[in-house]
Enzyme design. Structure first.
Site, PDB file in Angstrom:
ATOM      1  CB  VAL A  94      -5.603  -7.111   1.917  1.00 15.92           C
ATOM      2  CG1 VAL A  94      -6.573  -7.740   2.893  1.00 15.92           C
ATOM      3  CG2 VAL A  94      -5.907  -7.568   0.497  1.00 15.92           C
ATOM      4  CB  ALA A 247      -4.688  -9.786  10.700  1.00 12.84           C
ATOM      5  CG  ASP A 248      -2.902  -4.019   9.236  1.00 15.59           C
ATOM      6  OD1 ASP A 248      -3.406  -2.951   8.875  1.00 15.59           O
ATOM      7  OD2 ASP A 248      -2.572  -4.252  10.415  1.00 15.59           O
ATOM      8  NE  ARG A 249      -1.838  -7.507   1.959  1.00 18.74           N
ATOM      9  CZ  ARG A 249      -2.134  -7.080   0.731  1.00 18.74           C
ATOM     10  NH1 ARG A 249      -2.347  -7.945  -0.247  1.00 18.74           N
ATOM     11  NH2 ARG A 249      -2.216  -5.786   0.471  1.00 18.74           N
ATOM     12  CB  ALA A 257       1.069  -8.340   7.359  1.00 20.10           C
TER      13      ALA A 257
END
Length: 369
Positions: A94, A247-249, A257
């Site tokens: 995000v 974390a990526d999102r 995610a």
């Protein structure tokens, strides 16, 4: 010497080509958004914070070279369109999308001010991108220190050392420097409270073997590399105190995610009563999405599984499913979500971040590009 994934000075942007690590440390010059997009897509640079930084700084370099315009409307449209290209490069994280939203809105507002010129709008966009670099490094230090203290309080409050297992790469190579989950490990090491680190190889792209192991050796942090399939055995036989991932999102209910393989680590950690932490800046939190089911998961090329260094290792004709990320349900994040603002239980995240960020006049809403 500090390990740097990104080297920036006004008008100049270089990235450490992570595809060549650990054999070669080669810095590649990026002079345009298109070059940055290609580098992001090819994973020469990766990690949600680093992707956003490289994307926005590549725009700054283009603007410093005179791209965009003529005229305010054309300049704002150029900023918007270039950022949209970057967002599309890797959609799951995000950070890039939020930075694009904020930069686009800011450029439009600046252009509407009385007396606005192309020069003033350019300077404002460039300064915004440059400020991101400094903020990310500061936030990473906070994440590392807050996470280390919380982890010690939960696992070893009497002053002993801890052993941490981590996944993928979340260090200086994935951020402006220091790192998120690996930043927690760095802080523990600096405090003299780290016994050992276990890092997974992280198939199929081997970010753990190629990048995290490289960082740990570079920083002289005690560590052992394991295959992804050894994680459960390591938890049982190697005295793992906690699992810390990036974390990526992170969405409103705490579902997260992250790199494929994270979900199974969380399941095994809960089975063995080992605290499972997610470490991420607030810029990786997306409060407009209610649950992880709404997250778009990027799928990567089949060759990442079937080939290794250009050599075919899988049978011809075999089908491949290669998602880059999976979603860990919030109930498995038993240690907490570590941000630069504090460590929160998943169910506390929305209220805690909303109160803090909104009081500063910002927003954590998901970008709409």
């Amino acid at each position: 010497m500090r390990l740097e994934a990104i080297r920036y000075s006004p008008g100049s942007l270089q990235i450490l080509d992570q595809l060549q690590l650990p054999e070669h440390c080669h810095y590649e010059t990026l002079s345009s958004v298109q070059q940055a997009r290609e580098a992001i897509r090819a994973m020469k640079v990766r990690g949600a914070p680093a992707i956003a930084l490289v994307g926005c700084l590549s725009l700054a370099v283009e603007l410093q070279a005179g791209a965009g315009g003529p005229g305010l409307a054309a300049l704002v449209a150029f900023v918007r369109d270039q950022l949209s290209l970057l967002v599309a490069a890797r959609p799951t994280a995000v950070n890039m999308a939020r930075a694009a939203r904020d930069l686009t809105h800011m450029a439009a507002r600046e252009a509407e001010l009385e007396g606005a010129t192309e020069e003033t709008v350019r300077e404002r966009v460039i300064r915004f991108a440059e400020d991101m670099l400094e903020k990310d490094l500061k936030d990473n230090r906070s994440i590392g220190d807050l996470g280390a203290r919380h982890l010690l309080e939960q696992t070893n409050p009497r002053g002993g050392k801890v052993t941490v297992l981590t996944h993928c790469n979340t260090g200086a190579l994935a951020t402006a420097g220091y790192g998120t989950a690996l930043g927690v490990i760095r802080s523990l090491h600096e405090m003299g409270r780290l016994e050992h680190t276990f890092c997974t190889e992280t198939r199929p792209y081997n970010q753990g073997a190629r990048l995290t192991a490289f960082e740990l050796v570079y920083e002289k942090i005690p560590a052992t590399l394991i295959t992804d399939s050894m994680a459960a055995a390591a938890m049982v036989h190697q005295g793992v105190s906690a699992v810390v991932v990036g974390a990526d999102r992170v969405v409103a209910n705490g579902d997260t995610a992250n790199k494929i393989g994270t979900y199974q680590l969380a399941i095994v950690a809960k089975h063995h009563g080992i605290p499972f932490y997610v470490a991420a800046p607030s810029s990786s939190c997306d409060l407009r999405l209610e649950t992880g089911k709404e997250i778009v998961i990027e799928e990567r090329p089949s060759q990442e599984l079937t080939d290794l260094n250009g050599v075919r290792i899988a049978a011809q004709g075999i089908r491949v499913w290669n998602p880059a990320f999976d979603v860990t349900p919030h109930e498995l994040i038993t240690g907490g979500i570590i941000t630069e603002l504090g460590v929160f239980a998943p169910e506390e995240l929305r209220a805690a971040l909303s109160a803090t960020i909104f009081s500063e006049g910002q927003t954590l809403d998901s970008p709409q590009m």
